[in-house]
Design an enzyme around this catalytic site. Structure first.
Site, PDB file in Angstrom:
ATOM      1  N   CYS A   2       1.054  -0.693  -0.212  1.00 32.36           N
ATOM      2  CA  CYS A   2       0.020  -0.417  -0.034  1.00 32.36           C
ATOM      3  C   CYS A   2       1.187   1.208   0.188  1.00 32.36           C
ATOM      4  O   CYS A   2       2.443   1.508   0.381  1.00 32.36           O
ATOM      5  CB  CYS A   2      -0.567   0.060   1.047  1.00 32.36           C
ATOM      6  SG  CYS A   2      -1.962  -1.827   1.886  1.00 32.36           S
ATOM      7  N   ARG A  27       3.118   0.516  -5.818  1.00 33.72           N
ATOM      8  CA  ARG A  27       3.094   0.160  -4.499  1.00 33.72           C
ATOM      9  C   ARG A  27       2.000  -1.420  -4.721  1.00 33.72           C
ATOM     10  O   ARG A  27       2.131  -1.458  -3.292  1.00 33.72           O
ATOM     11  CB  ARG A  27       3.281   0.926  -3.795  1.00 33.72           C
ATOM     12  CG  ARG A  27       4.472   1.599  -3.590  1.00 33.72           C
ATOM     13  CD  ARG A  27       3.925   2.667  -2.876  1.00 33.72           C
ATOM     14  NE  ARG A  27       4.501   2.214  -1.396  1.00 33.72           N
ATOM     15  CZ  ARG A  27       5.687   1.976  -0.609  1.00 33.72           C
ATOM     16  NH1 ARG A  27       7.091   1.901  -1.151  1.00 33.72           N
ATOM     17  NH2 ARG A  27       5.418   0.410   0.552  1.00 33.72           N
ATOM     18  N   TRP A  74      -3.758  -2.961  -1.092  1.00 33.08           N
ATOM     19  CA  TRP A  74      -3.052  -3.963  -2.361  1.00 33.08           C
ATOM     20  C   TRP A  74      -3.795  -4.550  -0.668  1.00 33.08           C
ATOM     21  O   TRP A  74      -2.923  -4.988   0.409  1.00 33.08           O
ATOM     22  CB  TRP A  74      -1.651  -3.420  -2.094  1.00 33.08           C
ATOM     23  CG  TRP A  74      -0.922  -5.402  -3.088  1.00 33.08           C
ATOM     24  CD1 TRP A  74      -1.211  -5.646  -4.497  1.00 33.08           C
ATOM     25  CD2 TRP A  74      -0.383  -6.236  -2.330  1.00 33.08           C
ATOM     26  NE1 TRP A  74      -0.888  -6.620  -4.433  1.00 33.08           N
ATOM     27  CE2 TRP A  74      -0.474  -7.508  -3.098  1.00 33.08           C
ATOM     28  CE3 TRP A  74      -0.296  -6.767  -0.779  1.00 33.08           C
ATOM     29  CZ2 TRP A  74       0.457  -8.609  -2.685  1.00 33.08           C
ATOM     30  CZ3 TRP A  74       0.527  -7.848  -0.868  1.00 33.08           C
ATOM     31  CH2 TRP A  74       0.472  -8.749  -1.643  1.00 33.08           C
ATOM     32  N   ASN A 100      -0.255   1.388   6.105  1.00 31.06           N
ATOM     33  CA  ASN A 100       0.914   0.635   5.593  1.00 31.06           C
ATOM     34  C   ASN A 100       1.422  -1.038   5.924  1.00 31.06           C
ATOM     35  O   ASN A 100       2.106   0.279   7.197  1.00 31.06           O
ATOM     36  CB  ASN A 100       2.165   1.518   4.031  1.00 31.06           C
ATOM     37  CG  ASN A 100       2.365   0.443   3.719  1.00 31.06           C
ATOM     38  OD1 ASN A 100       2.070  -1.179   3.168  1.00 31.06           O
ATOM     39  ND2 ASN A 100       3.761   0.244   3.524  1.00 31.06           N
ATOM     40  N   GLY A 101       1.156  -2.353   5.991  1.00 30.58           N
ATOM     41  CA  GLY A 101       2.037  -3.169   6.756  1.00 30.58           C
ATOM     42  C   GLY A 101       1.080  -3.886   7.134  1.00 30.58           C
ATOM     43  O   GLY A 101      -0.333  -4.537   7.159  1.00 30.58           O
ATOM     44  N   GLU A 464      13.266 -16.008 -15.652  1.00 28.91           N
ATOM     45  CA  GLU A 464      13.170 -14.410 -15.330  1.00 28.91           C
ATOM     46  C   GLU A 464      12.004 -14.525 -16.418  1.00 28.91           C
ATOM     47  O   GLU A 464      11.146 -13.706 -16.354  1.00 28.91           O
ATOM     48  CB  GLU A 464      14.524 -14.236 -15.538  1.00 28.91           C
ATOM     49  CG  GLU A 464      14.232 -12.336 -15.591  1.00 28.91           C
ATOM     50  CD  GLU A 464      13.068 -11.466 -14.618  1.00 28.91           C
ATOM     51  OE1 GLU A 464      13.305 -12.227 -13.341  1.00 28.91           O
ATOM     52  OE2 GLU A 464      13.156 -10.522 -14.823  1.00 28.91           O
ATOM     53  N   LYS A 468       8.270 -13.100 -16.186  1.00 27.43           N
ATOM     54  CA  LYS A 468       8.207 -12.068 -17.133  1.00 27.43           C
ATOM     55  C   LYS A 468       6.736 -12.656 -17.775  1.00 27.43           C
ATOM     56  O   LYS A 468       5.272 -10.971 -17.517  1.00 27.43           O
ATOM     57  CB  LYS A 468       8.860 -11.028 -18.076  1.00 27.43           C
ATOM     58  CG  LYS A 468       9.856 -10.218 -17.748  1.00 27.43           C
ATOM     59  CD  LYS A 468       9.625  -9.239 -16.428  1.00 27.43           C
ATOM     60  CE  LYS A 468       9.785  -9.737 -15.429  1.00 27.43           C
ATOM     61  NZ  LYS A 468      10.417  -9.370 -14.106  1.00 27.43           N
ATOM     62  N   GLU A 471       3.808 -12.389 -14.954  1.00 27.23           N
ATOM     63  CA  GLU A 471       3.721 -11.503 -14.634  1.00 27.23           C
ATOM     64  C   GLU A 471       2.897 -10.502 -15.057  1.00 27.23           C
ATOM     65  O   GLU A 471       1.287  -9.625 -15.442  1.00 27.23           O
ATOM     66  CB  GLU A 471       4.683 -10.678 -14.018  1.00 27.23           C
ATOM     67  CG  GLU A 471       5.669 -11.145 -12.633  1.00 27.23           C
ATOM     68  CD  GLU A 471       6.487 -10.227 -12.244  1.00 27.23           C
ATOM     69  OE1 GLU A 471       6.657  -9.843 -10.921  1.00 27.23           O
ATOM     70  OE2 GLU A 471       7.530  -9.598 -13.410  1.00 27.23           O
ATOM     71  N   HIS A 487      12.191 -35.526 -18.688  1.00 26.73           N
ATOM     72  CA  HIS A 487      12.435 -35.771 -17.347  1.00 26.73           C
ATOM     73  C   HIS A 487      10.636 -35.568 -16.666  1.00 26.73           C
ATOM     74  O   HIS A 487      10.275 -35.392 -15.785  1.00 26.73           O
ATOM     75  CB  HIS A 487      13.581 -35.671 -16.585  1.00 26.73           C
ATOM     76  CG  HIS A 487      14.557 -36.203 -16.469  1.00 26.73           C
ATOM     77  ND1 HIS A 487      14.905 -37.760 -16.586  1.00 26.73           N
ATOM     78  CD2 HIS A 487      15.556 -35.261 -17.341  1.00 26.73           C
ATOM     79  CE1 HIS A 487      16.287 -37.797 -16.946  1.00 26.73           C
ATOM     80  NE2 HIS A 487      16.575 -36.787 -17.394  1.00 26.73           N
ATOM     81  N   LYS A 582       4.646  -3.752  -6.884  1.00 24.25           N
ATOM     82  CA  LYS A 582       6.029  -3.771  -6.976  1.00 24.25           C
ATOM     83  C   LYS A 582       6.913  -4.107  -5.398  1.00 24.25           C
ATOM     84  O   LYS A 582       7.833  -4.695  -5.985  1.00 24.25           O
ATOM     85  CB  LYS A 582       6.958  -2.006  -7.518  1.00 24.25           C
ATOM     86  CG  LYS A 582       8.000  -1.483  -7.882  1.00 24.25           C
ATOM     87  CD  LYS A 582       7.802  -1.659  -9.352  1.00 24.25           C
ATOM     88  CE  LYS A 582       9.347  -1.853  -9.541  1.00 24.25           C
ATOM     89  NZ  LYS A 582       9.352  -2.942 -10.856  1.00 24.25           N
TER      90      LYS A 582
HETATM   91  C1  G6P Z   1       7.779  -8.667  -6.353  1.00 22.59           C
HETATM   92  C2  G6P Z   1       7.880  -7.600  -7.787  1.00 22.59           C
HETATM   93  C3  G6P Z   1       8.959  -7.514  -8.284  1.00 22.59           C
HETATM   94  C4  G6P Z   1      10.107  -7.998  -7.352  1.00 22.59           C
HETATM   95  C5  G6P Z   1      10.079  -8.506  -5.739  1.00 22.59           C
HETATM   96  C6  G6P Z   1      11.388  -8.353  -5.999  1.00 22.59           C
HETATM   97  O1  G6P Z   1       7.576  -9.558  -5.789  1.00 22.59           O
HETATM   98  O2  G6P Z   1       6.594  -7.784  -8.101  1.00 22.59           O
HETATM   99  O3  G6P Z   1       8.928  -7.421  -9.170  1.00 22.59           O
HETATM  100  O4  G6P Z   1      11.635  -8.812  -9.083  1.00 22.59           O
HETATM  101  O5  G6P Z   1       8.933  -7.981  -5.245  1.00 22.59           O
HETATM  102  O6  G6P Z   1      12.035  -6.869  -5.296  1.00 22.59           O
HETATM  103  P1  G6P Z   1      13.035  -6.596  -5.209  1.00 22.59           P
HETATM  104  O7  G6P Z   1      12.568  -4.513  -5.047  1.00 22.59           O
HETATM  105  O8  G6P Z   1      12.618  -6.860  -3.665  1.00 22.59           O
HETATM  106  O9  G6P Z   1      13.969  -6.544  -5.984  1.00 22.59           O
END
Ligand code: G6P
Length: 587
Positions: A2, A27, A74, A100-101, A464, A468, A471, A487, A582
């Site tokens: 949040c 956020r 969030w 937030n938290g 990775e 992507k 997400e 396997h 994020k």
């Molecule tokens: C969240 C984001 C990801 C990111 C991860 C780690 O899950 O959605 O995109 O890779 O956090 O974030 P950081 O800021 O610790 O790299």
């Protein structure tokens, strides 16, 4: 997570709050609300959706008053509903809170307050803070004392902002970020992130953990949780934070993907001495670990291959949220490198706290240099890639890789032949023509499963890439280490499946091409990411030829673009994928 925001000053608060919330939507973004104080009354408007949508429907920015608070949510406690959206007023309506938290002891506190006659409208833990503050204010008749009592009763990690109907604005911080912007005209901004006020002022006070601020007509005061007055310096916030506009780009994600030819060069540049110190630690550590979450963990996996192959150094990657299950592996002789774009991921912070308890040395590679992780680390190298707003990490990933490459190259005496100008030019070449990628994105629109296959150092890139795709497109995607195909995953290959083959012309090429043939024989479609053409590819996305060690830095770019364009094809918002945030500041 949040975002929380507050304003008090000579201007109308609501439009400033709405604008700040738009900047921080990355956020968290399932619902939004603001509260202002006008004529000794607290007024609240809120709704479900993004800031722009809710503002269009509810006219948040029309609320009167020069003092207010705001929030984008969030969801953690309670569904995504208007009732659960913040701000939350106390039972009497004498104050309102954004938070937030997570308040861990909220059930017990709620029960106590209910027994005393306090009422609750929402399912959130935030409403506990509102009612506790009301109770403590009624008992002490003093705002400062009521904050001190309230924070002593709360368990968990949190930051909150509260307005009292007499026009006092307060905020408290406990293991969640909180920054105060100091305006030019006796006005103050409170925010989870400098992005919340950077358009108004670049003078800021970074509130320490376990401190709170009180702002009223006599100005601002900061106290620790015992009530002692704390003096703070005003810091000039880096101007680069002002770079929070999309410019001519349709989305932040596309802008950030496009910035990579420059950001890989800038990575670590401002912290060269620290980079040298980290290199020294890596060379001499008795046991070496690297941790991160999400994309940052995938960068940690690349480090394992890189350091072992080129510097003959063993480093063990640990997913941050998993470190708690093997804390004994770290001791006084251990060095832990923490990777994090935000420096605020709760899982990473917890891993680091655990490692510190074992007396391990903490080194970190971080983008946000004012973050909590920076404060917990002995040495910090800055990724220096500017604000990354798109929720899916893109440029921060290659910046992390860039620093890990710089470390490896120095240790192995330059055998990586690290030519960043060449890498940068190769990236620019990939980014210069999106037509083929757009064509493939159209095909992926209706696909239910995508696999991404890579061998050796290309496997973390495959992981990775699949992250992507997940997400941004909401399509099920999975990374496969090439040899593992037979396997298990081969059982899943059907004509409706697409497999992306990461296949640069290096020592993995022939084996990976064989995997592609085995997949093709099962009629799945093959997208080849390679500098060498092959008939086995149904779609060939060409990448430039480069020194073998450096392919991982460039081969992720076409897949970032593919995920982006597939999201656009599906009419999904690539910047703000559903259910994600994020900066995940809760465990
Ligand atoms: C969240 C984001 C990801 C990111 C991860 C780690 O899950 O959605 O995109 O890779 O956090 O974030 P950081 O800021 O610790 O790299």
């Amino acid at each position: 997570m949040c975002s929380i925001i507050g304003y008090t000053g000579i201007n109308s608060a609501a439009p400033i709050l709405v604008n700040g919330l738009k900047r921080m939507e990355y956020r968290g973004y399932d619902s939004v609300g603001i509260a202002t104080c006008s004529n000794n009354r607290i007024l609240i408007k809120k709704g479900v959706g993004k800031v722009i949508e809710v503002n269009n429907n509810e006219k948040l920015d029309s609320l009167p008053g020069n003092i207010g608070i705001g929030h984008t949510r969030w969801a953690t406690h309670g569904k995504v509903t208007e009732t659960n959206a913040h701000p939350h007023s106390s039972s009497s309506g004498s104050l309102a809170v954004v938070h937030n938290g997570i308040i861990e002891n909220f059930e017990r506190l709620k029960q106590n307050l209910k027994e005393k006659g306090y009422t609750f409208k929402s399912e959130t833990d935030t409403e506990i803070i509102s009612n506790l503050l009301q109770e403590n204010f009624e008992q002490t008749k003093d705002i400062k004392k009521s904050i001190i009592r309230t924070v002593s009763q709360l368990e968990g990690n949190y930051a909150f902002v509260v307005i009292f109907k007499d026009g006092t604005l307060c905020a408290a911080r406990f293991h969640e970020p909180l920054i105060v912007g100091i305006g030019k005209h006796n006005d103050y901004f409170i925010s989870s992130d400098v992005l919340g006020f950077i358009e108004q002022t670049d003078d800021a006070i970074y509130i320490n953990n376990a401190e709170f601020v009180l702002i009223n007509s006599s100005g601002i005061q900061t106290f620790d949780f015992n009530g002692n007055l704390i003096q703070h310096q005003i810091t000039k916030v880096s101007k680069e934070f002002a770079d929070v506009y999309k410019g001519d780009y349709a989305h932040f994600t596309l802008k950030e993907i496009s910035e990579q030819p420059e950001t890989i060069i800038k990575a670590g540049e401002k912290t060269r001495d620290e980079l040298d110190t980290i290199i020294d630690f890596v060379k001499h550590a008795k046991s070496l670990y690297i941790t991160g979450s999400g994309t940052s963990y995938n960068a940690a996996l690349v480090a394992k291959y890189l350091l072992l192959k080129y510097a003959k150094i063993k480093i063990e990657p640990i997913i941050s949220s998993e470190l708690q299950f093997s804390p004994d592996s770290l001791d006084t002789n251990s060095v832990l490198i923490a990777l994090s774009q935000s420096g605020e991921s709760a899982d990473v912070l917890e891993a680091v706290e655990l490692a510190k308890k074992s007396n391990a040395k903490i080194l970190s590679i971080v983008n946000i240099m004012t973050s909590s992780l920076v404060q917990l680390s002995s040495v910090v190298v800055g990724m220096n890639c500017g604000p990354e707003i798109g929720v899916a990490a893109t440029k921060s990933f290659t910046s992390q890789l860039s620093i890990l490459y710089k470390i490896t190259n120095q240790i192995c005496g330059g055998t990586l032949e690290l030519d960043f100008d060449k890498v940068s030019n190769s990236m620019s070449e990939i980014l210069s023509d999106h037509s083929k990628i757009k064509e493939v994105a159209k095909k992926l629109k209706s696909v239910s499963d995508i696999y991404v296959l890579g061998r050796g150092i290309h496997f973390p890139i495959a992981s990775e890439a699949s992250l992507k795709l997940k997400e941004l497109t909401y399509i099920h995607a999975e990374g496969i280490p090439g040899g593992e195909l037979k396997h298990g995953p081969l059982a899943l290959m059907t004509p409706n499946v697409y497999v992306i083959i990461i296949n640069p012309n290096d020592s993995t090429y022939e084996d990976t091409l064989n995997s592609a043939r085995e997949i093709k024989a099962r009629e799945a479609k093959i997208i080849g990411i390679s500098d060498r053409k092959s008939d086995v590819y149904d779609y060939w996305i060409k990448i430039p030829t480069i020194n073998e060690a450096l392919y991982p830095l460039i081969e992720i770019l076409p897949i970032q673009l593919l995920a982006y364009y597939s999201a656009v094809e599906k009419e999904e918002d690539p910047d703000y994928p559903r259910n994600l945030a994020k900066s995940v500041t809760v465990k």
